[in-house]
Motif scaffolding. Sequence first.
Motif, PDB file in Angstrom:
ATOM      1  N   LYS A 139       1.026   3.976  -3.113  1.00 29.33           N
ATOM      2  CA  LYS A 139       0.530   5.489  -2.695  1.00 29.33           C
ATOM      3  C   LYS A 139       1.660   6.259  -2.803  1.00 29.33           C
ATOM      4  O   LYS A 139       1.783   7.454  -3.283  1.00 29.33           O
ATOM      5  CB  LYS A 139      -0.284   5.354  -1.627  1.00 29.33           C
ATOM      6  CG  LYS A 139      -1.440   4.804  -1.614  1.00 29.33           C
ATOM      7  CD  LYS A 139      -2.383   4.736  -0.372  1.00 29.33           C
ATOM      8  CE  LYS A 139      -3.720   4.170  -0.292  1.00 29.33           C
ATOM      9  NZ  LYS A 139      -4.179   4.018   1.083  1.00 29.33           N
ATOM     10  N   GLU A 140       2.628   5.983  -2.121  1.00 28.48           N
ATOM     11  CA  GLU A 140       3.689   6.910  -1.973  1.00 28.48           C
ATOM     12  C   GLU A 140       4.925   7.107  -2.956  1.00 28.48           C
ATOM     13  O   GLU A 140       5.331   8.068  -3.221  1.00 28.48           O
ATOM     14  CB  GLU A 140       4.327   6.833  -0.578  1.00 28.48           C
ATOM     15  CG  GLU A 140       3.613   6.817   0.548  1.00 28.48           C
ATOM     16  CD  GLU A 140       3.176   8.201   0.732  1.00 28.48           C
ATOM     17  OE1 GLU A 140       3.689   9.365   0.583  1.00 28.48           O
ATOM     18  OE2 GLU A 140       1.680   8.383   1.143  1.00 28.48           O
TER      19      GLU A 140
ATOM     20  N   ARG B  53       0.941  -1.195   0.116  1.00 27.23           N
ATOM     21  CA  ARG B  53       0.076  -0.158   0.146  1.00 27.23           C
ATOM     22  C   ARG B  53       0.793   1.310   0.062  1.00 27.23           C
ATOM     23  O   ARG B  53       0.471   2.189  -0.902  1.00 27.23           O
ATOM     24  CB  ARG B  53      -0.870  -0.106   1.281  1.00 27.23           C
ATOM     25  CG  ARG B  53      -2.145  -0.737   0.968  1.00 27.23           C
ATOM     26  CD  ARG B  53      -3.268  -0.396   1.809  1.00 27.23           C
ATOM     27  NE  ARG B  53      -3.068  -1.043   3.381  1.00 27.23           N
ATOM     28  CZ  ARG B  53      -3.628  -2.123   3.635  1.00 27.23           C
ATOM     29  NH1 ARG B  53      -4.325  -2.912   3.005  1.00 27.23           N
ATOM     30  NH2 ARG B  53      -3.220  -2.653   4.891  1.00 27.23           N
TER      31      ARG B  53
END
Length: 195
Positions: free
Chosen positions: A143-144, A139
């Motif tokens: 996302k990052e 995740r």
Amino acid sequence: MATLPGMWERTITIGSAGKTFSVTGWKLGWSMGPKELIKHLQTVQQQVTYNLPTPTQEALAEAFEHEIPLIGTEKSYFKELSCMLERKRDLMAKILTDVGFKPIIPEGGYFMMADTSGIDVNFDEYDKSDDPHDYKFVRWLTKEKGIAAIPPSAFYSAQHKHFGAKYIRFCFIKEDTTLESAAKKLKEWKDELGK
């Protein structure tokens, strides 16, 4: 498997047009093996197939007719595909190793598992869920850093998720520019960790 001594008589080889020829969505497969085994598969197939994709069957037959004479030569699609995947696999392994992952080098396919235990990042502040480490890592990475991966513990039962929790799975059958972009993003992340 069927090429090993004594295995042809005991092996059914199953293939998929979608995977073999990189035509996702072509839900067409085949099986090869000795007559004594295939006859039983034909009986089962006759009872479970109700809608045949005739155009894709014709296209697959054409592909095999053109490929069969080339098998074993440098012009063979299968030879070219194998060489291309090996090059991309080795590139992915280098990219992952350079930032601290421990890749497990596959001998086939286009997915690579990578051990994350050598990367010292605590995702607990980022992700307060009770999910396994691989879910949190994936995740965060998606996302990052804009790099997609798959948490392998998703393929385990609840009591066995811990077996996959220290790994993440990457797909390396990507355009070279995509792999280069991932390498750049991972290097930037490694440089941030080093600060």
